[in-house]
Motif scaffolding. Structure first.
Motif: not given
Lengths: 342, 320
Positions: B230-257
């Motif tokens: 959300q912070a990346i989006k609010e800064a006008g960048l594209k998370p997943g493209e401009d900034i790659l995002v990798v994390s741990i746990d695999a909770v449901p909400d990350i799959f929506q993202a």
């Protein structure tokens, strides 16, 4: 003019502290004052301080009033969690935005009413009375969210966390307006003086005809209302209600903001503006630490040292020392006069 | 409706299969820590599901974060004469005497998810994930994804001093070691929460030239990543493209993202610790096969190629 002068004499230590901290950050991090507009919203580190400081600033408004009556409200963090949970639940259950907000704010008022009744009617000490809700509140919030982070995608509700009004982030608008409104109400009427009277001497105020019971309850309800606003903002900010973590330990930051603002924990005279500046001081320290790039193990130590310095500088002993060294002619003359007169 | 019938049908079928393969209709006691996080709630749900599938009668005790409640639950399981005990210990110490009581009563104890400090002959086996390995898988994904391109990484750590934060940091650093194109430029704690994840990411973005200097984010859990996105989006960048995002746990909400293209990869900390535990137990009761003392669960990597929406649908009702 003289009123304004008195006002600045009251809050200059807080303003100076804030200026020094902001100055320190801008030395360490030269890009600090760069402000631009991203996504139609002001964007920059100073804006972050105003925006991230919103929950503590709102809590500090209510806390100042409570502390002025010689009370304390430990439950505000938990009330934030409850109200955030209520708003997330309301919006996902399909109630409209208006009804959801009404429910969340009512929940905050109800929590405040509970605290107020315990303190004003049953006469339980405020620290104990509000401790009850501090402990139970998170459980209540978890019952509402069923233990999970309750997420929502309602644009109207999200607006309160990450929207903007005339490019200013909504949380900033909310705390500034709330602060201004409460200041006007307590200072343009006798309300502020009556609150201070309760703090100075509860029994004397009652005997003088102040309806202390109702006023005390109202003050705790105001604190609950401020906490519910903070809770809605915190939930809207992350688009979800996190019962475990929303507002966690923020009651302590709110108390600290009031203390930095120079209001005595023993009640009596208070300044809302100074408390708000105190809240900004705390957030400036937090943001400064994050920008500085120190390893996270140092976060709490740095924060504690800065707070310690601020409080030492504000302490009565230090003030006496300052007067002594500044050799204020008036002050010296007065002391001399005192020693001369038999 | 149809799908629930199918699931129930499959469950019945599976339990019949299990019954035919082993005649031991078992009673297993399960002492769970509590329900302090979504992950733990999911672990409870999955343990109950797994027991049902295998025709095991599961006695469930919620300890509400208290060791004394867990010891009480264990003693009552022993008194009832259950066939085995699953224990997710709330703390590591103080289990010796109650584990000895279980051993004297010939009841095997299997530890789930966390370890104890007692001698390892007091329990049959422990099932858990390797936190260092999780960080390693996340780091390896980034190494492979970049393929030698220069990349500045920012890290959102878990709660300072907690073992997941320390181990996941170490694992990631091991994986990127020797790859000079990847530089860890900033690392701060986000306390495993969304709010702090968002706040810290906001400051990272400001400190690193509005985010232009950042090519990837590594978060020790998904919740912080969700906040940071959300912070990346609010800064006008594209998370997943401009900034790659990798994390741990695999909770449901990350799959929506991930389905929205805003997150790139997550490493699963599986809440299904009971499955391997029951497998080990079945082998042990059948012919006395001793399982290894530590059964490591798989740290599966999920990316957008794994049909995130489908995984989300599977996971969302587990109680996360």
């Amino acid at each position: 003019m003289s009123g304004l002068g008195v006002f600045f004499r009251r809050i200059w230590p807080q303003l100076l502290t804030l200026a020094v901290i902001v100055g320190l950050i801008s030395v360490m991090f030269p890009g600090f004052f760069d402000i631009s507009i991203a996504n139609g919203r002001l964007y920059g580190s100073p804006i972050d301080i105003l925006n991230r400081g919103a929950p503590v600033a709102l809590l500090a408004i209510g806390m100042t009033l409570v502390i002025a009556t010689r009370g304390i409200d430990l439950s505000v963090g938990a009330v934030m969690a409850i109200c955030g949970a209520v708003s997330a639940w309301g919006i996902t259950a399909g109630y409209g935005l208006g009804a959801t907000l009404l429910m969340a704010l009512s929940a905050g008022l109800a929590c405040g009413l509970w605290n107020g009744l315990l303190v004003a009617v049953l006469g339980i000490q405020p620290i104990v009375a509000t401790l009850i809700l501090m402990v139970a509140g998170r459980g209540i919030a978890q019952l509402i969210t069923e233990g999970a982070i309750l997420t929502f995608n309602h644009e109207g509700l999200i607006f309160f966390g990450s929207g903007s009004i005339l490019s200013v982030p909504t949380p900033v608008v909310i705390w500034v307006l709330t602060g201004a409104l409460v200041t006007l109400v307590v200072r343009r009427s006798a309300l502020g003086m009556l609150i201070e009277a309760i703090g100075v001497n509860l029994r004397a105020s009652t005997l003088a005809g102040v309806n202390t019971r109702v006023l005390l309850i109202a003050v705790y309800m105001a604190s609950g209302l401020c906490a519910s606003l903070a809770g809605v903002i915190a939930a809207a900010d992350i688009r979800g209600a996190d019962a475990n973590n929303a507002g966690l330990w923020l009651e302590l930051d709110a108390i600290l903001a009031v203390v930095i603002g120079g209001t005595s924990l023993l009640g009596g005279r208070f300044s809302l503006i100074a408390s708000l500046v105190g809240a900004l001081v705390i957030q400036a320290v937090n943001t400064g630490i994050l920008l500085s790039g120190f390893p996270p193990e140092f976060n709490l130590i740095i924060k504690a040292v800065i707070i310690l310095i601020i409080l030492v500088l504000q302490s009565p002993a230090m003030r006496t020392l300052l007067v002594f060294f500044s050799r204020d002619p008036r002050g010296v003359a007065e002391t001399e006069k005192e020693t001369v007169t038999p | 409706m149809k799908s629930t019938k199918a699931i129930v049908g499959a469950g019945v079928l599976a339990s019949m299969l299990m019954l035919s393969s082993s005649v031991f209709a078992q009673t297993v006691g399960f002492s769970q820590i509590g329900s302090e996080s979504g992950w733990r709630a999911a672990e409870t749900t999955l343990t109950q599901q797994q027991a049902k599938e295998r025709g095991i009668d599961l006695k469930f005790a919620d300890a509400q974060q208290k060791q004394e409640n867990q010891i009480k639950a264990l003693r009552s399981f022993i008194a009832q004469g259950v066939d085995a005990i699953l224990l997710a210990p709330v703390v590591a110490t103080g289990w010796d005497s109650v584990l000895e009581e279980a051993k004297e009563a010939d009841i095997p104890v299997i530890l789930l998810d966390r370890m104890v400090d007692s001698s390892d002959d007091l329990y049959l086996t422990a099932v858990g994930s390797d936190l260092v390995h999780e960080g390693n898988v996340a780091g390896q994904w980034l190494v492979d994804e970049l393929g030698g391109k220069d990349c500045n990484v920012v890290e959102l750590q878990g709660t300072t001093g907690s073992s997941p934060a320390i181990d996941r940091k170490n694992g990631f650093e091991q994986a990127i070691k020797g790859h000079d194109n990847i530089k860890l430029i900033r690392s701060q704690t986000g306390d495993f929460t969304r709010t702090k994840g968002k706040e810290v990411m906001e400051s990272f973005l400001k400190a690193e030239d509005g985010g232009k200097n950042i090519c990837a984010l590594y978060a020790h859990n998904d919740d912080m990543a969700v906040g940071a996105i959300q912070a990346i989006k609010e800064a006008g960048l594209k998370p997943g493209e401009d900034i790659l995002v990798v994390s741990i746990d695999a909770v449901p909400d990350i799959f929506q993202a991930m389905a929205a293209g805003e997150a790139n990869a997550t490493v699963e900390l599986t809440p299904n610790m009971a499955g391997p535990a029951f497998d080990a137990l079945a082998a042990y009761t059948k012919d006395g096969t001793m399982p290894p003392k530590f059964i490591q669960t798989e740290s599966k990597l999920y990316t957008k190629d794994d049909d995130p929406m489908k995984v989300y649908e599977e996971k969302k009702d587990l109680g996360y």
